[in-house]
Scaffold this active site. Structure first.
Site, mmCIF file in Angstrom:
data_model
loop_
_atom_site.group_PDB
_atom_site.id
_atom_site.type_symbol
_atom_site.label_atom_id
_atom_site.label_comp_id
_atom_site.label_asym_id
_atom_site.label_seq_id
_atom_site.Cartn_x
_atom_site.Cartn_y
_atom_site.Cartn_z
ATOM 1 N N GLY A 68 0.785 -1.239 0.000
ATOM 2 C CA GLY A 68 0.000 0.000 0.000
ATOM 3 C C GLY A 68 0.813 1.283 0.000
ATOM 4 N N ASP A 85 0.459 3.557 4.281
ATOM 5 C CA ASP A 85 -0.518 4.314 3.506
ATOM 6 C C ASP A 85 -1.592 4.911 4.398
ATOM 7 O OD1 ASP A 85 -1.593 1.846 4.124
ATOM 8 O OD2 ASP A 85 -2.088 1.291 2.063
ATOM 9 N N ASP A 128 -5.667 2.960 10.421
ATOM 10 C CA ASP A 128 -7.095 2.687 10.554
ATOM 11 C C ASP A 128 -7.375 2.188 11.979
ATOM 12 O OD1 ASP A 128 -9.746 2.280 9.769
ATOM 13 O OD2 ASP A 128 -9.344 0.317 8.926
ATOM 14 N N LYS A 188 -7.580 7.587 9.709
ATOM 15 C CA LYS A 188 -9.008 7.549 10.034
ATOM 16 C C LYS A 188 -9.101 7.469 11.561
ATOM 17 C CE LYS A 188 -10.039 4.100 6.998
ATOM 18 N NZ LYS A 188 -10.824 3.195 6.132
ATOM 19 N N PHE A 199 -14.085 3.455 3.250
ATOM 20 C CA PHE A 199 -13.072 2.629 2.614
ATOM 21 C C PHE A 199 -12.601 3.342 1.346
ATOM 22 C CE2 PHE A 199 -11.428 -0.629 -0.158
ATOM 23 C CZ PHE A 199 -10.588 -1.319 0.695
ATOM 24 N N VAL A 200 -11.309 3.652 1.285
ATOM 25 C CA VAL A 200 -10.804 4.454 0.176
ATOM 26 C C VAL A 200 -9.826 3.659 -0.696
ATOM 27 C CG1 VAL A 200 -11.126 6.683 1.316
ATOM 28 C CG2 VAL A 200 -8.995 5.423 1.667
ATOM 29 N N ASP A 203 -5.653 -0.249 -2.469
ATOM 30 C CA ASP A 203 -6.376 -1.103 -3.427
ATOM 31 C C ASP A 203 -7.737 -1.544 -2.911
ATOM 32 O OD1 ASP A 203 -5.262 -2.895 -1.402
ATOM 33 O OD2 ASP A 203 -5.942 -4.502 -2.710
ATOM 34 N N ARG A 227 -4.757 0.790 -7.428
ATOM 35 C CA ARG A 227 -3.552 1.356 -6.811
ATOM 36 C C ARG A 227 -2.965 2.493 -7.646
ATOM 37 N NH1 ARG A 227 -2.040 -1.978 -2.458
ATOM 38 N NH2 ARG A 227 -2.294 -4.219 -2.761
HETATM 39 P P1 5GP Z 1 -5.072 -0.966 10.444
HETATM 40 O O1 5GP Z 1 -4.169 -2.112 10.759
HETATM 41 O O2 5GP Z 1 -4.637 0.350 11.043
HETATM 42 O O3 5GP Z 1 -6.518 -1.264 10.704
HETATM 43 O O4 5GP Z 1 -5.088 -0.779 8.887
HETATM 44 C C1 5GP Z 1 -3.978 -0.495 8.181
HETATM 45 C C2 5GP Z 1 -3.998 -1.233 6.890
HETATM 46 O O5 5GP Z 1 -5.313 -1.646 6.483
HETATM 47 C C3 5GP Z 1 -3.491 -0.301 5.820
HETATM 48 O O6 5GP Z 1 -2.108 -0.471 5.673
HETATM 49 C C4 5GP Z 1 -4.268 -0.742 4.616
HETATM 50 O O7 5GP Z 1 -3.552 -1.780 3.985
HETATM 51 C C5 5GP Z 1 -5.546 -1.319 5.145
HETATM 52 N N1 5GP Z 1 -6.644 -0.319 5.102
HETATM 53 C C6 5GP Z 1 -7.217 0.311 6.139
HETATM 54 N N2 5GP Z 1 -8.184 1.152 5.726
HETATM 55 C C7 5GP Z 1 -8.192 1.065 4.378
HETATM 56 C C8 5GP Z 1 -8.968 1.724 3.357
HETATM 57 O O8 5GP Z 1 -9.831 2.575 3.583
HETATM 58 N N3 5GP Z 1 -8.679 1.355 2.077
HETATM 59 C C9 5GP Z 1 -7.745 0.423 1.750
HETATM 60 N N4 5GP Z 1 -7.564 0.161 0.467
HETATM 61 N N5 5GP Z 1 -6.993 -0.192 2.691
HETATM 62 C C10 5GP Z 1 -7.215 0.124 3.993
HETATM 63 MG MG MG Z 2 -1.348 -1.800 4.234
#
Ligand code: 5GP
Ligand code: MG
Length: 197
Positions: A56, A112, A115, A143, A164-165, A171, A177
């Site tokens: 990402g 990237d 979340d 976020k 979700f972006v 992706d 991407r």
């Molecule tokens: P976390 O572990 O903080 O929940 O999420 C981080 C990872 O989840 C990011 O590196 C990404 O790969 C994926 N992710 C989280 N939110 C999104 C989103 O809105 N879109 C996409 N494409 N990937 C996300």
């Molecule tokens: Mg990721």
């Protein structure tokens, strides 16, 4: 050639398949310049080891890394956040680890998007075992309302709402991407997985 025929394919996909654009190509370029200045000022002439979380963060890292003025080294770590395109997994999986020695080195993790916080927490914990001189994190998107684990990045490009972006490295099912901007997919292109908010 008409204007639409001269547009790059990715631009056309963005126009057709995104419900709305949250961050434009121009805003991304502008913000990366600012982030690069901020990061470069933080490290001055000290050497910095960047660890990019792929896939990402590939595009973001490439654009940001080229603008850093401090001496740099670059490595990657591969993490899978989802078991497939339809279900989130609660514990991100380490698929491939970094190779550079970061012991007693300034280290910056780039991702990237922040979340739930699980991915960054996992990577940070892993890197801390190597006892780096300092450890900071940089994310293009944040976020803040979605955290399961309290974690804040040191450098943040944009705070965005809970959606979700895709685009600019992010992706959906390995697509999108290469979009130049970041946006929310139209519902009919989302498949539609339950976990997409
Ligand atoms: P976390 O572990 O903080 O929940 O999420 C981080 C990872 O989840 C990011 O590196 C990404 O790969 C994926 N992710 C989280 N939110 C999104 C989103 O809105 N879109 C996409 N494409 N990937 C996300
Ligand atoms: Mg990721």
């Amino acid at each position: 050639m008409t204007e639409s025929a001269s547009q790059p394919a990715a631009q056309k996909i963005a126009q057709k398949e995104l419900a709305r654009v949250l961050v434009t190509e121009e805003q991304i370029k502008q913000r990366i310049q600012e982030l690069a200045k901020e990061i470069s000022a933080t490290y001055g002439n000290e050497e910095l080891t960047v660890i990019s979380i792929i896939n990402g963060a590939i595009l973001f890292t490439a654009d940001l890394f080229r603008q850093l003025t401090c001496p740099t080294r670059l490595d990657c770590i591969r993490i899978s956040s989802y078991s497939d395109s339809e279900r989130p997994i609660s514990d991100p999986e380490l698929l491939d680890t970094f190779r550079l020695n970061i012991n007693n080195r300034h280290t910056l993790v780039i991702d990237d998007i922040l979340d739930t916080g699980r991915t960054l927490k996992k990577v940070v914990d892993l890197l801390l075992e190597e006892e780096p001189l300092s450890l900071r994190t940089c994310v293009l998107l944040d976020k803040p309302n979605r955290r399961d684990i309290p974690y804040e990045a040191d450098f943040v490009g944009f705070r965005i709402p809970d959606a979700f972006v895709v685009g600019y490295g992010l992706d959906f099912d390995e697509k999108y991407r290469n979009l130049p901007c970041i946006g929310v997919l139209k519902a009919e292109y989302q498949n539609p997985p339950q976990w997409i908010v």
